[in-house]
Design an enzyme around this catalytic site. Structure first.
Site, PDB file in Angstrom:
ATOM      1  CG  ASP A 193      -1.824   1.165   1.328  1.00 22.60           C
ATOM      2  OD1 ASP A 193      -2.691   1.294   0.454  1.00 22.60           O
ATOM      3  OD2 ASP A 193      -1.672   1.978   2.267  1.00 22.60           O
TER       4      ASP A 193
ATOM      5  CD  GLU B 252      -2.540   2.390  -3.336  1.00 22.76           C
ATOM      6  OE1 GLU B 252      -3.550   3.091  -3.461  1.00 22.76           O
ATOM      7  OE2 GLU B 252      -1.916   2.290  -2.270  1.00 22.76           O
TER       8      GLU B 252
END
Length: 706
Positions: free
Chosen positions: A392, A443
């Site tokens: 993330d 990401e």
């Protein structure tokens, strides 16, 4: 031997770095601290002798020769209990362990830090207990506290293992399931009670204690792990979900019973779980982690999660878990200011805080911090057999000025966080070496070069990267009424300019259906008929575009409402009368996944330019796209997209191969609640041209049959 007054004062206040120098056996004397005991005896092979109370909860007895012994402790109203003396044992961490920790290279950190069950054979029998160890270099004293000592920090003070900053103690007689924390005495005179950073289990929030735990699970997925090799030229259709809100009350066990048949029915190849590591605030969806080594107790035990992964593997479904090494919350019980000072976080707030999220940022340049995170990646692969980590917020790690007004440049004056870059490279390279076949997925929302390039070529070394640009451009295009899309045609064709710069996943993730963005259904213009047609066309385009595919839960049937972690997926969309549109979308996703997996042209050359060819890219007036996907087996699939509001009955199209093409998918088919136009199953190309009937707001796939 009496304890010098300065040492006694420090011991009484849990501020001594070497309690083992005074407790245990020393120079013919055994000394133990037993708060609340009414009697203590020293038990050896020769028998038992009474120990004398000498004040400050201390008991002493002579033992001329060092030998094995037990302490027989009697508390008021209780039966005497024989226990081994933890202060008579050598440190449970060896010299090599401490060296590797200091170097930031201990790849099984969870085996030596935290709480680990130990068993020792001694002259008087086997001693079972728990070895506790924690890194707290700025502390003046550290003790283990828990139910087993009435949370009294004077009972089990830990010793400092020199300059490593590691504190350690072995506590006999306690076992799996005990609740505990570390009581840390800071240099500024405070006591702070902290959860174990390497706890393998916690109790469910809002409680914050750590739990002694061991991995006793017997896996049944050896065949799955054997065939897992990290090959990316395979079909990959990912179903992303939040454990607690797929159905409110979901847990690891209920998902094993309900989710797996659902994934099999719809043909998904992988499931991606939003973070399952322990987190204090449910509304963070797991993206503010307090227990990096602990699956969230909200949803079950660590073995419950292992059983879920095992069952998914048995069903042929890979498991990806979201991982959050970028930042962590400031909750007092967790990592923040762990030993009274900045430790896991960078001490300079210009690097150590992310004000947008109210979190601390890891100090990626510190060996022990880097080790903590790299080992954590290995831990999820080793202990939970996960097949991939979706990392993330990578962009927030790469740039020192990410969402900051004030920032601290690197040593060259630049904005790149060089230590974070090195950390990501090390994580990817180490995971690939130790667990080849485990994917890492970034990401990363910027154009940082080489995210999926190998580390030995200067890249970050990720397996895949989310294509945020494709996602944003595609959703921006589809939100427009068909009559206006001609002015936004480039938003669809632009993706092929950079499609092979990285290895991409095409994501419609949870982030796109929260915080007022609405659901994908509400992004589609028009009435319900047109919204459903738009979603079906979107999926037909998505699954034929180069790249792997990801849908968030609920999108497989066109959920109408925005996601909220407090509510289940909106299953009511599939209930009762008038929901035929959603059943149609659901059936389409099922059929798309089935056709996709059976068609190598759609996945075997996702990352090779020779796997794609435009046959119509410039017809913005009609909102038309046409392209061919090629498989390594020589197969060819034609995708034709009519994103306009009008059907075109005789569309002339150039094709690269003459011969017969069979329609294998039509998003406008009546079985999907489309218009059900009578389209021919076969088309024929002669002289490289053919005529097609292209229904409005639809996509057709044709497979070349020769």
């Amino acid at each position: 031997m009496t304890i010098p007054e300065p040492d006694l004062s420090r011991l009484n206040n849990c501020r001594h770095h070497a309690p083992h120098a005074f407790y245990g056996w020393h120079e013919g004397l055994v000394r133990t601290r037993r708060p609340g005991a009414e009697a203590v005896q020293l038990v050896t092979a020769a028998g038992a002798v009474d120990m004398s109370p000498v004040g400050h909860d201390l008991w002493e007895a002579t033992l001329p020769q060092e030998q094995d012994y037990r302490l027989r402790v009697t508390y008021p109203g209780q039966t005497p209990v024989d226990v081994a003396d933890g202060y008579h044992f050598l440190p449970t961490l060896g010299t090599l362990d401490l060296h590797l920790i200091s170097e930031g290279r201990h790849e099984r950190l969870w085996d030596v830090l935290g709480a680990n069950l130990k068993s020792y054979d001694t002259d008087l029998g086997t001693v079972d207990g728990v070895a506790f160890a924690v890194w707290a270099p700025n502390a003046e004293g550290v003790a283990v506290i828990g139910d087993f000592c009435g949370w009294n920090p004077t009972q089990y003070p830990m010793r400092s293992l020199g300059s490593t900053g590691v504190w350690e103690v072995f506590i006999p007689g306690i076992s799996e399931g005990e609740h505990y924390k570390f009581a840390i005495q800071t240099r500024d005179g405070r006591r702070i009670d902290k959860a174990d950073p390497l706890a393998k289990r916690t109790i469910a929030p809002p409680e914050t204690a750590s739990v002694v735990s061991a991995n006793r699970y017997e896996w049944n997925d050896a065949a799955w792990l054997e065939q897992r090799n990290g090959d990316l030229n395979v079909p990959m259709s990912v179903y992303e979900l939040h454990v607690g809100s797929w159905k409110i009350g979901s847990n690891y066990n209920s998902l094993r019973e309900e989710l797996i048949p659902y994934l099999q029915e719809h043909g998904f190849t992988h499931v991606e779980l939003l973070p399952v590591a322990e987190h204090p605030f449910g509304g963070s969806w797991g993206y503010q982690v307090s227990g990096y080594y602990s699956p969230s107790a909200r949803w079950g035990t660590p073995d419950d999660l292992r059983a879920l992964v095992d069952a998914l593997h048995g069903a042929g479904i890979g498991v990806i878990v979201d991982w959050v090494p970028a930042h962590f919350p400031k909750d007092d019980f967790a990592l923040g200011r762990f030993d009274g000072q900045a430790l896991y976080e960078h001490p300079d707030p210009r690097r150590g805080e992310q004000s947008d999220w109210g979190t601390y940022v890891f100090d990626f340049g510190r060996n022990e911090v880097r080790n903590f995170l790299v080992a954590n990646a290995l831990y999820w692969a080793e202990e939970f057999h996960i097949d991939g980590l979706r990392v993330d917020a990578v962009a927030s790690m790469l740039y020192l000025d990410y969402s900051r007004d004030e920032w601290l440049p690197n040593q060259y004056g630049g904005r790149e966080y060089l230590e974070a870059v090195q950390f990501l490279q090390e994580t990817n390279a180490t995971l690939n070496r130790v667990h080849p076949g485990v994917l890492t997925i970034a990401e990363e929302s910027t154009s940082w070069p080489g995210v999926t390039a190998p580390t030995d070529q200067g890249g970050l070394g990720f397996s895949l990267k989310w294509n945020m640009g494709w996602m944003n451009d595609t959703l921006e295009y589809f939100k427009h009424e068909p009559i206006h899309r001609q002015y936004h045609h480039g938003e669809l064709t632009f993706s092929m300019i950079y499609a092979y710069s990285e290895r991409y996943v095409l994501p419609f993730s949870h982030d796109e259906v929260v915080h007022g963005k609405g659901s994908l259904w509400t992004r589609m213009p028009g009435d319900d008929w047109n919204k459903a047609a738009g979603l079906r066309a979107l999926y037909g385009y998505m699954f034929s575009h180069p790249g792997k595919n990801l849908l968030f839960m609920g999108q497989e049937f066109g959920q109408t409402t925005e996601w909220n972690e407090s509510n289940s997926v909106d299953w009511s969309n599939l209930e009762g009368w008038g929901n035929e549109w959603h059943h149609g979308i659901k059936r389409l996703v099922r059929d798309i996944n089935a056709v996709y997996k059976d068609t190598p042209a759609l996945w075997s050359q996702d990352f090779a330019p020779e796997g794609f060819q435009w046959v119509k890219s410039d017809d913005s007036n009609n909102n038309m796209l046409g392209y061919v996907r090629y498989g390594t087996d020589g197969s060819a699939l034609l995708a034709v997209c009519n994103f306009s509001g009008s059907s075109v009955p005789n569309y002339n199209l150039w094709l690269p191969r003459d011969g017969a093409w069979e329609m294998i998918l039509n998003t406008d088919d009546a079985v999907y609640q489309g218009a059900g136009n009578d389209l021919p199953r076969w088309i024929h190309s002669q002289g490289n041209y053919t005529e097609l009937h292209l229904p409005s707001n639809s996509v057709q796939w044709y497979l070349f049959r020769g």
